[in-house]
Design an enzyme around this catalytic site. Structure first.
Site, PDB file in Angstrom:
ATOM      1  N   SER A  73       0.820  -1.211   0.000  1.00  0.00           N
ATOM      2  CA  SER A  73       0.000   0.000   0.000  1.00  0.00           C
ATOM      3  C   SER A  73       0.855   1.263   0.000  1.00  0.00           C
ATOM      4  CB  SER A  73      -0.909   0.026   1.233  1.00  0.00           C
ATOM      5  OG  SER A  73      -1.628  -1.174   1.354  1.00  0.00           O
TER       6      SER A  73
HETATM    7  N1  SAH Z   1      -0.423  -5.194   3.750  1.00  0.00           N
HETATM    8  C1  SAH Z   1       0.421  -5.599   2.639  1.00  0.00           C
HETATM    9  C2  SAH Z   1      -0.169  -5.323   1.280  1.00  0.00           C
HETATM   10  C3  SAH Z   1      -1.505  -5.929   1.079  1.00  0.00           C
HETATM   11  S1  SAH Z   1      -1.955  -6.282  -0.591  1.00  0.00           S
HETATM   12  C4  SAH Z   1       1.817  -5.012   2.756  1.00  0.00           C
HETATM   13  O1  SAH Z   1       2.083  -4.270   3.699  1.00  0.00           O
HETATM   14  O2  SAH Z   1       2.645  -5.326   1.903  1.00  0.00           O
HETATM   15  C5  SAH Z   1      -3.287  -7.371  -0.184  1.00  0.00           C
HETATM   16  C6  SAH Z   1      -2.847  -8.761   0.140  1.00  0.00           C
HETATM   17  O3  SAH Z   1      -4.003  -9.486   0.535  1.00  0.00           O
HETATM   18  C7  SAH Z   1      -2.267  -9.522  -1.049  1.00  0.00           C
HETATM   19  O4  SAH Z   1      -0.979  -9.962  -0.723  1.00  0.00           O
HETATM   20  C8  SAH Z   1      -3.225 -10.694  -1.250  1.00  0.00           C
HETATM   21  O5  SAH Z   1      -2.572 -11.886  -1.624  1.00  0.00           O
HETATM   22  C9  SAH Z   1      -3.832 -10.818   0.148  1.00  0.00           C
HETATM   23  N2  SAH Z   1      -5.123 -11.493   0.230  1.00  0.00           N
HETATM   24  C10 SAH Z   1      -6.189 -11.438  -0.618  1.00  0.00           C
HETATM   25  N3  SAH Z   1      -7.198 -12.199  -0.144  1.00  0.00           N
HETATM   26  C11 SAH Z   1      -6.759 -12.743   1.029  1.00  0.00           C
HETATM   27  C12 SAH Z   1      -7.341 -13.617   2.009  1.00  0.00           C
HETATM   28  N4  SAH Z   1      -8.580 -14.101   1.873  1.00  0.00           N
HETATM   29  N5  SAH Z   1      -6.599 -13.951   3.071  1.00  0.00           N
HETATM   30  C13 SAH Z   1      -5.334 -13.483   3.229  1.00  0.00           C
HETATM   31  N6  SAH Z   1      -4.747 -12.668   2.362  1.00  0.00           N
HETATM   32  C14 SAH Z   1      -5.443 -12.292   1.279  1.00  0.00           C
END
Ligand code: SAH
Length: 233
Positions: A73
């Protein structure tokens, strides 16, 4: 920023200065007031959480690709979400969507313990190794469907979802303590609102904080993998 006019911090790294400027302009400058959040953003080395080809842009005012179609993000959003959790230092926090582990590292400086769930095993492994290398001993990265929460370590004082959900997943509300806060982007792929939900005596109150745009939350209480909103443009 780097002293020699070189935009590519990767070749002329002055990451501390870049981070300081990021906090001043993008975070404090846009209204984040929490001293502990500002300090955490000053300390966590964001450039070590992005793939090497994006190191030069690590402190830029934008999200960046972290592989397998996912993104880390934008710095402001990381800080705004952390601030919205109102952490005082003693909390146990769940993050859904660990990605690179960067947001989890920020949260780890603001709380006693962080459990962060990542659906993609390659990202979960990377985040786990990175956080261990950087000495974040109070973060536990788990691979799984975080739309179900993580019941074995529940309840949590605060829950942060960093992927866009179609609606608020009921298991997350159930895994919050009384007085607990849930911060989550809700809405379709083209744009969501960041909600702050507080649970009191089994009831919830909601506040809309920001318009935002996150990659989709997949899984049981997220988008179905083939739905239009599960796809990123
Ligand atoms: N907070 C992260 C960025 C998040 S991007 C950072 O600091 O880098 C959103 C993430 O959510 C992605 O990596 C994606 O794979 C994950 N995601 C999507 N659906 C999900 C689920 N049901 N459970 C866990 N992770 C999930």
């Amino acid at each position: 920023m780097t002293g020699n006019g070189d935009r590519t911090l990767g070749t002329s790294p002055d990451f501390e200065a870049a981070r300081h400027e990021m906090v001043a302009r993008q975070i404090r400058g846009r209204g984040i007031r929490s001293q502990t959040v500002l300090e955490a953003m000053e300390i966590v080395p964001r450039h070590l959480f992005v793939p090497s080809e994006h190191t030069a842009m690590a402190y830029a005012d934008e999200p960046l690709p972290i592989g397998v179609g996912q993104t880390i993000s934008q710095p402001f959003m990381v800080a705004a979400m952390a601030e919205a959790l109102s952490l005082e230092g003693h909390e146990r926090v769940l993050e859904v969507g660990a990605g690179s582990g960067y947001q989890a590292a920020v949260l780890a400086r603001l709380a006693i313990e962080v459990v962060a769930i990542e659906a993609q095993s390659v990202l979960a492994k990377g985040a786990r190794e990175r956080l261990a290398r950087l000495g974040y001993a109070n973060v536990q990265i788990e691979q799984g469907d975080g739309s179900l929460g993580w019941p074995s370590a529940a309840p949590y004082d605060a829950i942060l979802v960093t992927a866009a959900a179609p609606r608020v997943p009921q298991p997350l509300l159930e895994q919050l303590v009384d007085g607990g806060r849930l911060v989550i982007p809700v809405g379709p792929s083209h744009g969501q609102e960041l909600l702050r939900i507080v649970k009191h005596d089994g009831q919830t109150t909601r506040q809309s904080l920001h318009a935002c745009r996150f990659v989709p939350l997949l899984g049981r209480h997220g988008w179905r993998p083939n739905s239009r909103d599960a796809k990123q443009e």
